[in-house]
Design a protein around this motif. Structure first.
Motif, PDB file in Angstrom:
ATOM      1  N   THR A 290      21.231  -1.780  48.950  1.00 17.22           N
ATOM      2  CA  THR A 290      21.366  -2.763  50.013  1.00 17.22           C
ATOM      3  C   THR A 290      21.819  -2.088  51.302  1.00 17.22           C
ATOM      4  O   THR A 290      22.511  -1.080  51.288  1.00 17.22           O
ATOM      5  N   ILE A 291      21.373  -2.663  52.403  1.00 19.78           N
ATOM      6  CA  ILE A 291      21.791  -2.242  53.738  1.00 19.78           C
ATOM      7  C   ILE A 291      22.252  -3.511  54.434  1.00 19.78           C
ATOM      8  O   ILE A 291      21.433  -4.353  54.779  1.00 19.78           O
TER       9      ILE A 291
ATOM     10  N   ILE B 122      12.646   2.257  47.730  1.00 19.11           N
ATOM     11  CA  ILE B 122      12.016   3.484  48.208  1.00 19.11           C
ATOM     12  C   ILE B 122      10.790   3.763  47.347  1.00 19.11           C
ATOM     13  O   ILE B 122      10.879   3.764  46.119  1.00 19.11           O
TER      14      ILE B 122
ATOM     15  N   THR C 284      11.550   4.777  43.685  1.00 17.29           N
ATOM     16  CA  THR C 284      12.417   5.883  43.271  1.00 17.29           C
ATOM     17  C   THR C 284      13.864   5.608  43.638  1.00 17.29           C
ATOM     18  O   THR C 284      14.723   6.464  43.451  1.00 17.29           O
ATOM     19  N   GLY C 285      14.134   4.448  44.188  1.00 20.48           N
ATOM     20  CA  GLY C 285      15.508   4.114  44.526  1.00 20.48           C
ATOM     21  C   GLY C 285      15.557   2.729  45.131  1.00 20.48           C
ATOM     22  O   GLY C 285      14.539   2.199  45.577  1.00 20.48           O
ATOM     23  N   SER C 286      16.748   2.125  45.096  1.00 14.31           N
ATOM     24  CA  SER C 286      16.904   0.820  45.727  1.00 14.31           C
ATOM     25  C   SER C 286      18.370   0.615  46.036  1.00 14.31           C
ATOM     26  O   SER C 286      19.237   1.349  45.552  1.00 14.31           O
TER      27      SER C 286
ATOM     28  N   PHE D 105      16.822  -2.770  49.976  1.00 13.03           N
ATOM     29  CA  PHE D 105      15.738  -1.830  50.228  1.00 13.03           C
ATOM     30  C   PHE D 105      15.222  -1.258  48.920  1.00 13.03           C
ATOM     31  O   PHE D 105      15.914  -1.255  47.911  1.00 13.03           O
TER      32      PHE D 105
END
Ligand SMILES: [Zn+2]
Lengths: 197, 587
Positions: free
Chosen positions: B408-409, B416, B404-406, B414
């Motif tokens: 960067t960190i 979701i 449902t989402g992506s 990442f």
């Protein structure tokens, strides 16, 4: 009622990144390379010599004292040789074990972030986070700094420029340059206020 | 083939009610850790308290919080720490005593097992950059002569679950684990996982994952007789592999059964495994657990992390092994290719809202049956990976399939994923897996499903059946195995008309390859021998139904039985086909 399947609005995704540093501390207080560089009083490249263990003066706690031959000082000042202390070791029949403390092997080459402890002993700063192994690649004649793959957070944000987002080793020269840059950037201690004009 | 049928039919259903030998889950599901092997001279083993009895005392500032200003006012420090130690006492042979308070401030080899929060030169020099440390002094016989726990006086602590402060009980549970002889675990939901977060209280109670570790150090007789051990050697190009994380995952429900680290000679030993079928995988300690996290007077650094996550039998079709109580399943050897892992999952986030901001950390978290949340999976380039390459393992889990989402960190990406934990999800640590077909990364035991405090009767299936003439037979429940449900029944499909289905069951799962593709999934002890009459049914329209009234016996609440059916099938080599396993849990 439980929330289900809300789509994450993409605008928020940008904000998400900011909140991620909040947790993720460890049983060790996390130190990344810039914190290590700023907080260490001494940063050296050295060769590990003899080790001996004894109860630290005024305590009933065993420390292992490791002699270092200094090759290069990246921060602070040091004699040609010095000794670092680590908690743990064997005296007589008694061994003291403490988790997550760095250990040394004679002959090993290391890059260390060092800070005096409250007993006045020179210690690796940040426990296992402040010790890096240096090895020589005989094929390329290059010195390499090895990263512990489990401690990627220490180095991750500093060497992500070459395609590999979390390299597990870099050349010693690149590592030194980064450390020197971080030392330079780090806030100066305020102790010498009012010194020179 | 008559003999095969007979073998399949040895089981009995009725005695299982009378003498259940598998208790409610959670008490019989011990898991393992890296036992903190130490060395003194020629002696190698965990350092232990003599006689298993241990008394800790507390520096008296625990009852005078103004003296330790890093602890939040109102905190109940001593009881939090003692509760922490009792977690270990409750599941092992350790006998813990809270010895009250003393004036002693400093950690020392003085024969006093001390918990201290005091800001002193000695304590600060020891604790350094750790939230807390445990010191274990042991003699040449590996007997602990003194153990102390120092909490860092510069760290904000609480027992009140304040989110900006570290939880004393959780940290104490971890540190007591060290003093009781455990090293760090690479199972991310374990209390002995080496990271924690401010505000996290997950580590307060020990995870089921911590139980076998302590029982490996302080063996209890019941634990020995009720669990099994898997041993083997990990090699790479003919050399022994030191420091590989070897994990046993249950085929029944996908929970992590136990784990261990291979020793310098490449051998490993996973103890404390509940009997049943398992798959074994080997993964590098490439984070979040570090090579340097697992050091002792015996363990050195320099562990081999240059290999990819590898299942026994290969990642495409892992081999299933059999674990039996009080038995060593030996020679479970895995040979690894010398190819470095390139994908890695390094952080995880529990994101119930699914919108707004989230936080991630290296350590796992707990979810209860019935929970829904969103899981943030973090690792290098994760944002660029296909959704369908991510999964969460095991029974009672709905993960994804679409993210449902992506984003960067820092240097990581990442994604979701939605997660729903079914109300009948079996408790235990579960893996999150990334598998792109050529390489696999496993976040070992990263989400721990907690036991359902108010379980209801349920059933689920696992294990492959063997194909028959009319397809692969399937065994399913008709109705709910509720106590006193007179209309409950078992149903077999995909049988051959006119042939017979034989039903058999036991209180524990098992694994035997009977040949011709027939796998036996239930443990059929000799004591349970019973004539098959009454436990068979004739197949018509491809189906056979066996009435299976659940007796009105309140005492069977929480117990489970494992059922399977064998079907006569003249068209098959061996004359038989078999079903999956059906697990019934009574309430
Ligand atoms: Zn620890």
């Amino acid at each position: 009622m439980k929330a289900r399947l809300f789509l994450v609005p993409s605008i928020l995704l940008a904000l998400l990144c900011m909140s991620t540093a909040v947790s993720d501390a460890t049983i060790l207080i996390k130190k990344d390379l810039s914190q290590l560089a700023a907080e260490a009083e001494l940063i050296v490249i050295a060769k590990v010599g003899n080790q001996s263990a004894r109860y630290a003066k005024g305590t009933r706690v065993i420390f292992t004292y490791t002699d270092l031959t200094i090759e290069r000082v990246l921060k602070g000042s040091s004699d040609k040789t010095m000794t670092v202390a680590e908690v743990g070791g064997k005296v007589g029949d008694i061994t003291l074990h403490v988790e997550s403390m760095p250990k040394f092997r004679e002959g090993e080459r290391v890059l260390l972030f060092i800070k005096k402890d409250t007993l006045g002993q020179q210690r690796v700063h940040g426990a296992i986070q402040g010790k890096f192994r240096v090895v020589h690649n005989f094929a390329t004649h290059e010195d390499l700094v090895l990263f512990d793959k489990g401690l990627r957070y220490v180095t991750n944000n500093f060497f992500a420029t070459k395609g590999d987002k979390s390299p597990t080793q870099v050349s010693l020269s690149e590592f030194q340059a980064k450390v020197l840059e971080l030392v330079k950037k780090s806030p100066k201690k305020t102790a010498k206020k009012g010194g020179k004009k | 083939m008559k003999t095969l049928i007979a073998l399949l039919c040895l089981g009995l259903i009725a005695p299982v009610f009378a003498a259940p030998n598998g208790g409610p889950k959670g008490e019989a599901k011990p898991l393992a850790h890296v036992i903190g092997l130490q060395q003194s001279g020629a002696n190698i083993g965990p350092a232990r308290f003599v006689g298993s009895t241990v008394t800790f005392v507390y520096n008296d500032a625990v009852n005078n919080l103004p003296a330790i200003p890093n602890v939040e006012a109102g905190s109940l420090v001593q009881s939090a720490c003692t509760t922490a130690a009792q977690q270990w006492e409750n599941v092992s042979a350790i006998s813990f005593t809270d010895g009250g308070t003393v004036a002693t401030q400093d950690s020392a080899n003085d024969g006093i097992n001390l918990v201290t929060f005091i800001n002193s030169a000695t304590n600060n020099a020891i604790v350094g950059s750790a939230l807390a440390v445990s010191l274990v002094f042991f003699n040449g016989s590996l007997e602990i002569v003194d153990a102390d726990i120092i909490f860092n006086s510069a760290t904000s602590y609480t027992t009140l679950a304040t989110t900006t402060r570290f939880d004393i009980q959780g940290v104490a549970t971890h540190e007591f684990g060290h003093t009781f002889g455990l090293n760090h675990s690479a199972v991310a939901s374990a209390t002995m996982f080496p990271t924690t977060s401010a505000g996290a209280t997950d580590a307060r109670g020990i995870s089921v994952d911590d139980v076998a570790g302590i029982n490996g150090v302080y063996q209890t007789i019941p634990n020995f007789w009720s669990t099994g051990i898997v041993t083997g050697t990990i090699t790479q190009s003919g050399s022994n592999v030191y420091g590989a994380h070897v994990v046993a995952r249950s085929v029944v429900d996908g929970t992590i059964g136990a784990a261990a680290m291979s020793l310098p000679d490449g051998t490993y030993s996973i103890s404390g495994l509940a009997p049943g079928p398992y798959q074994i995988y080997v993964e590098p300690l490439d984070g979040p657990v570090a090579d340097s996290n697992i050091q002792s007077s015996f363990f050195t650094t320099g562990k081999n992390t240059t290999f990819q996550t590898t299942f026994l039998g290969g990642n495409a079709t892992p081999t299933t092994i059999r674990v039996q109580a009080a038995t060593v399943t030996a020679n479970v050897d895995v040979s690894l290719a010398a190819t470095a892992q390139t994908v890695n999952l390094v952080q995880i986030g529990d994101f119930p809202a699914g919108t707004g901001s989230f936080s991630v950390s290296a350590s796992g978290f707990e979810k209860a049956p019935g929970d829904t949340t969103f899981v943030v999976v973090v690792g290098p380039s994760v944002d660029t990976f296909a959704d369908n390459q991510f999964s969460m393992v095991g029974q009672g889990i709905t993960f994804g399939p679409a993210s449902t989402g992506s984003g960067t960190i820092g240097s990581n990406g990442f994604k979701i994923f939605p997660l729903t934990v079914a109300s009948n999800a079996e408790p235990g640590p579960r893996d999150i897996v990334y598998d792109n077909g050529s390489e696999m990364a496993i976040y070992c035991g990263v989400i721990e499903i907690t036991p359902n405090p108010a379980p209801s009767a349920t059933s689920f299936t696992f294990g492959a059946g063997s194909a028959g003439t009319a397809g692969t037979p399937a065994l399913s429940a008709v109705g709910s195995p509720t106590i006193n449900n007179a209309s409950f029944a078992l149903n077999v499909s995909n049988g051959v008309n006119g042939e017979t289905a034989f039903f058999y069951g036991a209180g524990q799962p098992d694994f035997l390859d009977l040949g011709n593709g027939v796998l036996q999934w239930v443990s059929i002890p000799k004591d349970d021998l019973f004539p098959a009459a009454g436990f068979n049914a004739t197949i018509s329209s491809g189906m056979a139904t066996l009435p299976f009234p659940i007796p009105n016996l309140p005492s069977i609440a929480g117990f489970r039985i494992y059922l399977q059916a064998g079907l006569s099938d003249p068209g098959m080599a061996g004359g038989v086909s078999s079903t999956n396993c059906l697990v019934l849990i009574f309430q």
